[in-house]
Design an enzyme around this catalytic site. Structure first.
Site, PDB file in Angstrom:
ATOM      1  N   GLU A 230       0.894  -1.170   0.000  1.00  9.87           N
ATOM      2  CA  GLU A 230       0.000   0.000   0.000  1.00  9.87           C
ATOM      3  C   GLU A 230       0.922   1.207   0.000  1.00  9.87           C
ATOM      4  O   GLU A 230       1.592   1.471   0.991  1.00  9.87           O
ATOM      5  CB  GLU A 230      -0.886   0.025   1.244  1.00  9.87           C
ATOM      6  CG  GLU A 230      -1.832  -1.146   1.378  1.00  9.87           C
ATOM      7  CD  GLU A 230      -2.939  -1.175   0.345  1.00  9.87           C
ATOM      8  OE1 GLU A 230      -3.038  -0.230  -0.470  1.00  9.87           O
ATOM      9  OE2 GLU A 230      -3.680  -2.167   0.335  1.00  9.87           O
ATOM     10  N   GLU A 437      -6.317  -4.901   0.594  1.00 10.09           N
ATOM     11  CA  GLU A 437      -6.532  -5.213   1.999  1.00 10.09           C
ATOM     12  C   GLU A 437      -8.012  -5.049   2.303  1.00 10.09           C
ATOM     13  O   GLU A 437      -8.786  -4.567   1.473  1.00 10.09           O
ATOM     14  CB  GLU A 437      -5.696  -4.273   2.866  1.00 10.09           C
ATOM     15  CG  GLU A 437      -4.206  -4.423   2.592  1.00 10.09           C
ATOM     16  CD  GLU A 437      -3.332  -3.696   3.595  1.00 10.09           C
ATOM     17  OE1 GLU A 437      -3.327  -2.454   3.563  1.00 10.09           O
ATOM     18  OE2 GLU A 437      -2.686  -4.372   4.403  1.00 10.09           O
TER      19      GLU A 437
END
Ligand code: TXE
Length: 458
Positions: A230, A437
């Site tokens: 991320e 996620e």
């Protein structure tokens, strides 16, 4: 290397404590404990793992205020935001407590027997966390990883380890077995790198800068280790002439200045259709002036300081030669908090191609750019290496659908700025990351599929 490092309260610039700097040997010892704990954990009945995670969620819920106060001191987050973050951790745990009993494999029709798949845990998962949202980002990794039967070693950012350390203690209090969830503090180049190179850490989750993330991915590739990334963002808030302009302008400050802009999803570019550009700026100015910047411990504060002195000078560097349209407030020189790392929210008129229009600032600075029509808006929104989040303001449903499909970002929102819900997938395209996620499938992402064929022929 070992020793300690000093933590600083960003609202006062005063030291608040020392934290241990783990050595490679200490990481290796933690991983060895995790390997043992994971075997027993994966062998438990699914309902038993679910119960322990639910208990962890309840213990976190009971400590929301304590965790929030820690985040206020260590990270300078406003108390209201910090309480939301701590509650979110409990909700993420609660949500993934449902996963152990729902990780169903498949039965596949084949000739001569029975074929079934199993979702096997990787083993030990290493989670590397940045300083911008220390608790929430940690939980997005550890909760689904644990639910899927893995052990977790977690490295918080050097600047903001306090809530992660406390979560590690609360896990033990909640009944998680010793060694299953360990928090190892230290530097990225030592602890984080060891997660990448250690043969018994079988998956890495990294949140942070695109440059370090790229190196982490390269290191994981050498070990053939899966990695979730991320990374950064330069998300666009696209405002069409047919939008509810009052609503769009009123909500724009929160979309970029929340957490002082230190948010991977910050809508740090506002793209406004040329015919309403001036009107939008007129509406935005009072909204920015009203954005409450100040003491993070104050219940009414909406924005605190930046994380560190050096980060503030990086952000200030972006403003060199920039055309500032208007700014909000920050504690004045005679304020007791004036020594903190403050920067007032800043709105800049930027040209396409200017670094403020394309690079991640990670501070309370927003670039406003005009666009001509729908194809131009999509082109401009996509004119960055990133592709994490974005917002689209329009009253035209067909346009909302077309633009949402045209913008290359992982998380988009129409007539709102929402990005994160524990029940929906989150993650970026292009240089914003790899993998997703949260959402219904996150626990499965911490497993490998095993296929087993049972011959039935006599
Ligand atoms: O990130 P780093 P930093 C962006 C943002 C910010 C900049 C720098 O623009 O200004 O990155 O932030 C660990 N191997 N974002 O310096 O260095 C490190 O210890 C393994 C955007 O904090 O990427 C920390 O725990 N790990 C982003 C984590 O990686 C290593 C959020 C992140 O650190 C390592 C944060 C290594 N070699 C920063 N080096 C977002 N968009 O959300 C460091 N680490």
């Amino acid at each position: 290397m070992s020793g300690t490092f000093t933590l600083i309260n960003p609202a006062t610039a005063q030291p608040i404590g020392e934290v241990a700097r783990a050595s490679v040997e200490q990481v290796d010892e933690a991983v060895a404990r995790a390997v043992i704990a994971q075997r027993a954990w994966a062998g438990l009945a699914p309902v038993a793992r679910a119960d322990v995670l639910r208990s962890f969620a309840r213990v976190v819920e009971a400590h929301v205020e304590e965790l929030a106060q820690l985040e206020v001191r260590n990270s300078g987050h406003p108390i209201g935001s910090a309480r939301w973050e701590a509650s979110h951790v409990a909700q993420v745990l609660n949500f993934y407590a449902g996963a152990p009993e729902r990780l169903s494999g498949r039965q596949i029709p084949v000739a001569g027997g029975l074929d079934v798949t199993f979702h096997e845990p990787y083993g030990v998962v290493g989670v590397i966390v940045p300083w911008n949202f220390p608790m929430t980002i940690a939980s997005w990794g550890f909760a689904p990883a644990l639910a899927a039967g893995n052990a977790v070693v977690l490295k918080p950012a050097e600047l903001t380890p306090l809530t992660a350390i406390r979560l590690g203690e609360l896990a033990l209090e909640a009944g998680l077995p010793e060694g299953l969830f360990q928090v190892v503090t230290g530097s990225g180049s030592v602890v984080g790198q060891r997660f990448v190179s250690h043969p018994d850490v079988r998956k890495v989750v990294f949140t942070g800068s695109t440059s370090v993330g790229t190196d982490v991915a390269a290191g994981c590739a050498r070990e053939l280790k899966p990695v979730t990334l991320e990374l950064g963002g330069k998300s666009a808030n696209i405002v069409f002439a047919d939008a509810d302009l009052e609503k769009a302008a009123a909500s724009a400050p929160g979309a970029v200045f929340d957490n002082a802009g230190q948010d991977c999803c910050a809508r740090s570019r506002i793209l406004v259709q040329r015919s309403v550009y001036d009107r939008f700026l007129e509406l935005l100015e009072p909204a920015v002036a009203a954005w409450r910047v100040g003491d993070p411990a104050d219940e009414s504060t909406e924005m605190g300081p930046l994380i560190s002195a050096s980060h503030r000078s990086t952000v200030e560097g972006f403003l060199d030669g920039a055309e500032v349209a208007f700014r909000g407030s920050a504690p004045a020189a005679d304020d007791p908090l004036a020594g903190g790392f403050w920067l007032p929210p800043t709105v800049v008129r930027a040209d396409r191609g200017h670094r403020l229009a394309r690079e991640e600032v990670f501070g309370p600075v927003v670039a406003v750019l005009p666009f001509d029509d729908e194809p131009d808006a999509i082109r401009l929104a996509n004119d960055t290496i990133y592709g994490l989040a974005g917002s689209i303001w329009t009253e035209n449903l067909g346009r909302a659908v077309r633009v949402a499909r045209g913008v290359k970002s992982g998380v988009l929102s129409v007539n709102s700025h929402s990005s994160v819900r524990y029940s929906t997938p989150f993650g970026g395209m292009k240089a914003s990351g790899l993998g997703r996620e949260l959402g219904p499938d996150a626990a499965e992402h911490f497993t490998e599929t095993k296929n087993v064929f049972f011959a039935t022929d006599v």
